[in-house]
Write an enzyme that holds these catalytic residues in place. Structure first.
Site, short mmCIF file in Angstrom:
data_model
loop_
_atom_site.label_atom_id
_atom_site.label_comp_id
_atom_site.label_asym_id
_atom_site.label_seq_id
_atom_site.Cartn_x
_atom_site.Cartn_y
_atom_site.Cartn_z
CD GLU A 43 -4.12 -19.24 2.41
OE1 GLU A 43 -3.89 -20.25 3.08
OE2 GLU A 43 -5.24 -18.69 2.32
CB THR B 199 -10.24 -25.68 -1.51
OG1 THR B 199 -9.35 -24.42 -1.16
CG2 THR B 199 -10.05 -25.81 -2.92
N GLY C 87 -5.70 -29.32 5.02
CA GLY C 87 -4.74 -30.13 5.68
C GLY C 87 -5.23 -30.55 7.02
C1 LIG Z 1 3.00 -30.03 15.42
C2 LIG Z 1 3.15 -29.39 16.51
C3 LIG Z 1 2.88 -28.25 17.02
C4 LIG Z 1 3.85 -27.30 17.15
C5 LIG Z 1 3.68 -25.71 16.84
C6 LIG Z 1 3.25 -25.57 15.36
C7 LIG Z 1 3.32 -24.21 14.91
C8 LIG Z 1 2.90 -23.89 13.44
C9 LIG Z 1 3.13 -22.53 13.09
C10 LIG Z 1 2.32 -22.40 11.99
C11 LIG Z 1 2.96 -21.92 10.75
C12 LIG Z 1 2.14 -22.35 9.61
C13 LIG Z 1 2.52 -21.62 8.18
C14 LIG Z 1 1.14 -21.25 7.51
C15 LIG Z 1 0.68 -22.55 7.11
C16 LIG Z 1 -0.33 -22.55 6.12
C17 LIG Z 1 -0.59 -23.50 5.22
C18 LIG Z 1 -1.71 -23.02 4.33
C19 LIG Z 1 -2.23 -24.35 3.63
C20 LIG Z 1 -3.05 -23.90 2.57
C21 LIG Z 1 -4.47 -23.39 2.88
C22 LIG Z 1 -5.14 -22.58 1.46
O1 LIG Z 1 -4.82 -22.86 0.67
S1 LIG Z 1 -6.80 -22.09 2.26
C23 LIG Z 1 -7.71 -21.68 0.89
C24 LIG Z 1 -7.00 -20.44 0.19
N1 LIG Z 1 -7.85 -20.06 -1.05
C25 LIG Z 1 -7.53 -18.90 -1.48
O2 LIG Z 1 -6.88 -18.42 -1.50
C26 LIG Z 1 -8.78 -18.77 -2.65
C27 LIG Z 1 -8.26 -17.53 -3.68
N2 LIG Z 1 -9.36 -16.68 -3.99
C28 LIG Z 1 -9.59 -15.32 -3.44
O3 LIG Z 1 -9.00 -15.05 -2.53
C29 LIG Z 1 -10.99 -14.78 -3.93
O4 LIG Z 1 -11.94 -15.41 -4.56
C30 LIG Z 1 -10.32 -13.65 -5.03
C31 LIG Z 1 -9.75 -14.32 -6.05
C32 LIG Z 1 -9.42 -12.68 -4.16
C33 LIG Z 1 -11.61 -13.02 -5.66
O5 LIG Z 1 -12.41 -12.69 -4.61
P1 LIG Z 1 -13.97 -12.08 -4.87
O6 LIG Z 1 -14.61 -12.83 -6.41
O7 LIG Z 1 -14.90 -12.10 -4.08
O8 LIG Z 1 -13.66 -10.64 -5.33
P2 LIG Z 1 -13.65 -9.83 -6.42
O9 LIG Z 1 -12.52 -10.26 -7.57
O10 LIG Z 1 -15.00 -9.85 -7.15
O11 LIG Z 1 -13.06 -8.50 -5.88
C34 LIG Z 1 -14.09 -7.82 -5.08
C35 LIG Z 1 -13.19 -6.80 -4.18
O12 LIG Z 1 -12.66 -7.44 -3.14
C36 LIG Z 1 -11.43 -7.30 -2.89
N3 LIG Z 1 -10.73 -8.38 -2.18
C37 LIG Z 1 -10.62 -9.57 -2.52
N4 LIG Z 1 -9.93 -10.32 -1.67
C38 LIG Z 1 -9.51 -9.54 -0.45
C39 LIG Z 1 -9.17 -9.51 0.60
N5 LIG Z 1 -8.79 -10.89 0.82
N6 LIG Z 1 -8.98 -8.47 1.31
C40 LIG Z 1 -9.42 -7.52 1.04
N7 LIG Z 1 -9.87 -7.19 -0.17
C41 LIG Z 1 -10.09 -8.24 -1.06
C42 LIG Z 1 -10.89 -7.08 -4.56
O13 LIG Z 1 -9.62 -6.50 -4.65
C43 LIG Z 1 -11.93 -6.22 -5.02
O14 LIG Z 1 -11.89 -5.01 -4.58
P3 LIG Z 1 -12.76 -3.88 -5.39
O15 LIG Z 1 -13.87 -4.28 -6.06
O16 LIG Z 1 -12.28 -2.56 -4.63
O17 LIG Z 1 -11.50 -3.55 -6.77
C1 LIG Z 2 -0.69 -28.39 -0.73
C2 LIG Z 2 -1.83 -27.86 -0.65
C3 LIG Z 2 -2.57 -27.45 0.60
C4 LIG Z 2 -3.71 -26.88 0.48
N1 LIG Z 2 -4.47 -26.74 1.79
C5 LIG Z 2 -5.62 -26.22 1.78
C6 LIG Z 2 -6.56 -26.05 3.00
O1 LIG Z 2 -5.97 -26.31 4.09
N2 LIG Z 2 -7.73 -25.53 3.03
C7 LIG Z 2 -8.20 -25.22 1.87
O2 LIG Z 2 -9.40 -24.86 1.95
N3 LIG Z 2 -7.80 -25.23 0.81
C8 LIG Z 2 -6.18 -25.84 0.55
N4 LIG Z 2 -5.58 -25.84 -0.53
C9 LIG Z 2 -6.43 -25.33 -1.73
C10 LIG Z 2 -5.80 -24.16 -2.48
O3 LIG Z 2 -6.04 -23.31 -1.75
C11 LIG Z 2 -6.34 -24.15 -3.80
O4 LIG Z 2 -5.87 -25.25 -4.76
C12 LIG Z 2 -6.01 -22.96 -4.34
O5 LIG Z 2 -6.47 -21.83 -4.11
C13 LIG Z 2 -5.91 -22.83 -5.99
O6 LIG Z 2 -7.56 -23.05 -6.44
P1 LIG Z 2 -7.76 -24.11 -7.35
O7 LIG Z 2 -7.20 -25.56 -7.04
O8 LIG Z 2 -9.27 -24.20 -7.43
O9 LIG Z 2 -7.13 -23.81 -8.75
P2 LIG Z 2 -7.82 -23.30 -9.89
O10 LIG Z 2 -8.81 -21.82 -9.68
O11 LIG Z 2 -8.81 -24.18 -10.71
O12 LIG Z 2 -6.53 -22.85 -11.01
C14 LIG Z 2 -6.62 -23.66 -12.12
C15 LIG Z 2 -5.83 -22.80 -13.15
O13 LIG Z 2 -6.80 -21.83 -13.46
C16 LIG Z 2 -6.40 -20.45 -13.61
N5 LIG Z 2 -7.46 -19.45 -13.27
C17 LIG Z 2 -8.40 -19.66 -12.13
N6 LIG Z 2 -9.21 -18.61 -12.13
C18 LIG Z 2 -8.55 -17.79 -12.72
C19 LIG Z 2 -8.99 -16.17 -13.32
N7 LIG Z 2 -10.03 -15.75 -12.72
N8 LIG Z 2 -8.47 -15.50 -14.08
C20 LIG Z 2 -7.29 -16.01 -14.65
N9 LIG Z 2 -6.83 -17.53 -14.60
C21 LIG Z 2 -7.66 -18.25 -13.56
C22 LIG Z 2 -5.29 -20.41 -12.66
O14 LIG Z 2 -4.29 -19.57 -12.67
C23 LIG Z 2 -4.66 -21.82 -12.58
O15 LIG Z 2 -3.84 -21.69 -13.97
C24 LIG Z 2 -4.47 -26.52 -0.55
C25 LIG Z 2 -3.66 -26.90 -1.90
C26 LIG Z 2 -2.65 -27.31 -1.72
C27 LIG Z 2 -1.79 -27.36 -3.40
#
Ligand SMILES: CCCCCCCCCCCCCCCCCCCCCC(=O)SCCNC(=O)CCNC(=O)[C@H](O)C(C)(C)COP(=O)(O)OP(=O)(O)OC[C@H]1O[C@@H](n2cnc3c(N)ncnc32)[C@H](O)[C@@H]1OP(=O)(O)O
Ligand SMILES: Cc1cc2nc3c(=O)[nH]c(=O)nc-3n(C[C@H](O)[C@H](O)[C@H](O)COP(=O)(O)OP(=O)(O)OC[C@H]3O[C@@H](n4cnc5c(N)ncnc54)[C@H](O)[C@@H]3O)c2cc1C
Length: 681
Positions: free
Chosen positions: A469, A149, A188
């Site tokens: 996510e 991000t 994070g």
């Molecule tokens: C201490 C000690 C130790 C001890 C041990 C410790 C142990 C610990 C253990 C650990 C426990 C920890 C727990 C976990 C922690 C995690 C915390 C997480 C924190 C947060 C992390 C984050 O927050 S990290 C950033 C995430 N940021 C997003 O999440 C962005 C969203 N944004 C998109 O994800 C894309 O941007 C979005 C919208 C899809 C459009 O993407 P785009 O524009 O490229 O694509 P289009 O919309 O044009 O789509 C084009 C075609 O791709 C298809 N498609 C799209 N995505 C696809 C996909 N993923 N897979 C397959 N297909 C996919 C779609 O369905 C279409 O298919 P079709 O064309 O056939 O219809």
């Molecule tokens: C606690 C926390 C931990 C995080 N950790 C990480 C990390 O470790 N690594 C990392 O890379 N990121 C991390 N992130 C970032 C996180 O993945 C993003 O905040 C999240 O994916 C949302 O994106 P944004 O903030 O750009 O929101 P935006 O996309 O700007 O969303 C704002 C508003 O716009 C709307 N919107 C946006 N696009 C569209 C669309 N196409 N159609 C309709 N509505 C739309 C949304 O619904 C929302 O209401 C973390 C966020 C938080 C809060």
């Protein structure tokens, strides 16, 4: 624990229980063996003295909280390296025991979470076998995070602005942040903890953009931990929750990394700059699918913590008195006489009767708040939702592992279905869990607002899952895209993947023929999803498909599990699942009216059965949350501890406030006294 020290209401509640709590504990853990293993690890970790806090975290400054969290996280890290904590995630549901213990020990979120939750999984799934051998070897000094991000873009990944430009002369990539909005923002552990990152950047070769790709980038010196030249890194400041997660920002000034630091399992850049395209460019998004899948079980666990706190508290808390019976009026012959003579007599009777009632009310015990139907309505859905998400989360995890195995063998056929499922379940489960946790807080009244109840911290953790996510609405829109395609395929008579196969049925049959049974309700949600998908070609629709999947998988799994457990437990499980289905059928009755032939009588009967279920679950409520088996050290709550000593704990915690260490605070002499002197003049 001896029953002598336990609140007497809780003792009574536990005696009322009609099923074997131990049996449900084993079921929740996925088997007796898992329960024993979990308890062993908990016992070991929770007896490490250094993990205890002298002062509650809430009284520390932002900087002190971070330092304390790194201190405790490092101890856990060491324990993990000794092999005592499981490194792998639990194979049945993808949620590891380690994570559950960390909830208690760190209380908020550890700055090492992204290292385990995304950095290592990305290396494991997107680095080539040679890169994995190099980077995942024993003794690796890397602590990492996942930096995707940016300040300007989070959702729209194709809009990311960080560039990775290939320089064939030196066989290096130049990582660069061209402007402020391209700064990485949020990862994070990024701010002060990690020395490496997976950086998602736009790949440029000879002026051509090939889209975003993952790169392994070292950002700090291993020995000194100083940011390397060309790196600007820091903390983004306090947030609603995640106070100890050390979320950071990161900018690059033409920073060079070797060619082999691009993760090359899927796409490759050869020495001469030749670009080799991945079989499917969405494989780059693989880590996000993995985390979305695990979020379902993660929020189920957080909800179990919140529900345990709120249900135990509701069994201990007494509030309000029953309504009085109105005193009978006295009748006199003559109104004038009555007015002159008997008013005193009448008043005397009235006072005696009301006085008697008042005394009996005064001496009568107040009811436990858990006996109020309204309280049960708030809490039992949280308990049953936690079970639903745990069970569906387990099913989703097994679907995920099958699809990933297929992908490993070159078969991508099920990736779109998995992506659509992970998106909608992540979206609906994270939102429902946040609503339920907040409902648990409301259900605890004023005390639920205390940090020491731990409900505000749990809420901070859970509500973040709605955004991270993949933001809620955006995830639902991804599923919508898949459903519209499925619907079109169904209209053309083509075969459909299993989770959307119902589309064909409703396309053929039109409206759903309503029945007040679980199967009828599941069919109702499928009809709503199919009906809304049909309309979606012109307008927008939302949660219906996820709700259909949740209801169907929860009910089917409960049916299967019920045949394997004792009859007394089977009854309780079916009551919980039925409550979940009835609750949502009632919540969505408007949709059901639109897309099925449900009648007013059906809705009244659903309502009657729902209230009946609340009453049936009531005697077992404490036993059911006891079976989540969450130790006090992991619940971290004054309101939810096993012994129910709510008021003593609230006071004990209040006494830890630094403000209570001295009878008069210095601010009195500095500010209040001069104010009082001024006021005298
Ligand atoms: C201490 C000690 C130790 C001890 C041990 C410790 C142990 C610990 C253990 C650990 C426990 C920890 C727990 C976990 C922690 C995690 C915390 C997480 C924190 C947060 C992390 C984050 O927050 S990290 C950033 C995430 N940021 C997003 O999440 C962005 C969203 N944004 C998109 O994800 C894309 O941007 C979005 C919208 C899809 C459009 O993407 P785009 O524009 O490229 O694509 P289009 O919309 O044009 O789509 C084009 C075609 O791709 C298809 N498609 C799209 N995505 C696809 C996909 N993923 N897979 C397959 N297909 C996919 C779609 O369905 C279409 O298919 P079709 O064309 O056939 O219809
Ligand atoms: C606690 C926390 C931990 C995080 N950790 C990480 C990390 O470790 N690594 C990392 O890379 N990121 C991390 N992130 C970032 C996180 O993945 C993003 O905040 C999240 O994916 C949302 O994106 P944004 O903030 O750009 O929101 P935006 O996309 O700007 O969303 C704002 C508003 O716009 C709307 N919107 C946006 N696009 C569209 C669309 N196409 N159609 C309709 N509505 C739309 C949304 O619904 C929302 O209401 C973390 C966020 C938080 C809060």
């Amino acid at each position: 624990m001896s029953e002598v020290n336990i609140n007497e209401d809780l003792v009574k509640e536990r005696k009322k229980c009609t099923f074997d709590v131990e049996e449900l504990i084993h079921l929740v853990d996925g088997g007796k063996h898992n329960t024993l293993e979990r308890k062993k690890v908990e016992q070991y970790v929770l007896s490490i003295k250094e993990l205890k806090d002298d002062v509650p975290e809430e009284y520390l400054s932002h900087k002190e909280r971070y330092e304390n969290s790194v201190r405790k996280g490092s101890i856990l890290f060491m324990v993990l390296m000794k092999g005592i904590l499981e490194r792998k995630r639990n194979k049945d549901e993808g949620i590891s025991y380690n994570y559950k213990i960390i909830n208690g020990v760190v209380k908020d979120v550890t700055p090492f979470m992204l290292h385990f939750g995304m950095f290592l999984p990305t290396l494991a799934s997107q680095a080539s076998p040679e890169q994995q051998r190099e980077w995942l070897k024993k003794g690796s000094q890397m602590i990492g995070t996942y930096a995707q991000t940016e300040l300007g873009h989070g959702t729209f990944l194709r809009g990311l602005e960080t560039t990775a430009t290939y320089d064939a002369d030196t066989e290096e990539f130049i990582i660069h942040s061209p402007n402020l909005t391209s700064y990485k923002w949020w990862p994070g552990g990024l701010a002060q903890t990690v020395n490496h990152c997976i950086v998602m950047a736009q790949l440029y070769i000879k002026g051509k953009n090939h889209g975003i790709h993952p790169f392994l980038v070292q950002i700090r010196d291993i020995e000194t931990h100083m940011p390397l030249p060309g790196i600007k890194v820091g903390d983004i400041g306090p947030k609603l929750g995640f106070q100890t997660a050390n979320n950071g920002f990161l900018g690059f000034d033409n920073y060079r990394i070797p060619r082999m630091n691009m993760l090359m399992k899927n796409s490759q850049v050869l020495k001469d700059g030749t670009y080799v395209k991945a079989k499917n460019d969405k494989l780059t998004y693989g880590t996000m699918v993995f985390v979305r899948v695990t979020i379902v079980a993660d929020v189920a666990y957080e909800l179990a913590r919140a529900a345990t706190i709120a249900v135990r508290y509701a069994a201990v808390r007494h509030q309000s008195k029953p309504k009085p019976n109105e005193p009978e009026p006295q009748i006199l012959d003559y109104l004038t006489q009555q007015h002159k003579l008997f008013i005193a007599v009448s008043t005397s009777h009235a006072f005696r009767i009301v006085g008697r009632w008042l005394w009996s009310t005064y001496t009568k015990p107040e009811p436990q708040i858990l006996d109020y139907v309204t309280q049960q309505h708030k809490l039992f859905i949280a308990v049953s939702t936690s079970h639903a998400f745990r069970i569906v989360g387990r099913w989703l995890w097994s679907t995920y592992t099958k699809v990933v195995a297929d992908i490993r063998h070159g078969n991508m056929d099920h990736l779109p279905e998995l992506h659509a499922l992970a998106c909608c379940l992540k979206a609906v489960c994270s939102k429902d869990a946040s609503v339920c946790v907040e409902q648990c807080r409301f259900a605890c009244g004023g005390h639920g607002y205390m940090q020491s109840s731990n409900l505000p911290i749990i809420y901070g953790i859970v509500t973040a899952t709605v955004t991270y996510e993949g933001e809620h609405t955006v995830m639902l829109l991804q599923t919508a895209r898949y459903l519209v395609k499925a619907y079109k395929q169904a209209s053309e008579g083509k075969s459909l993947t299993p989770t959307v196969a119902y589309m064909a049925k409703y396309l053929k049959n039109g409206s759903h023929c309503w029945q007040n049974t679980p199967e009828g309700i599941i069919g109702g949600f499928q009809a709503v999803a199919a009906g809304k998908t049909k309309e979606a070609c012109e307008s927008l629709f939302r949660h219906a498909h996820a709700r259909a999947v949740l209801c169907e998988m929860f009910w089917k799994e409960i049916q299967r599990i019920s045949s394997t457990v004792s009859p007394s437990l089977a009854i309780v499980l079916e009551q919980l699942a039925e409550l979940y289905l009835k609750y949502w059928a009632l919540e969505k009755r408007g949709d059901m009216l639109m897309y099925s032939n449900i009648t007013k009588e059906d809705i009244s009967s659903l309502q009657r059965r729902y209230v009946e279920l609340l009453a049936l679950i009531r005697p077992n409520a404490v036993g059911i949350v006891d079976a989540f088996d969450i130790r006090d050290e992991i619940l971290c709550s004054t309101l939810g501890a096993y012994d129910g000593r709510v008021y003593e704990r609230l006071m004990e915690e209040a006494m830890k406030s630094p403000l209570n260490k001295e009878p008069v605070n210095q601010s009195f002499h500095k500010y209040i006294k001069p104010l009082l002197i001024q006021a005298k003049l």
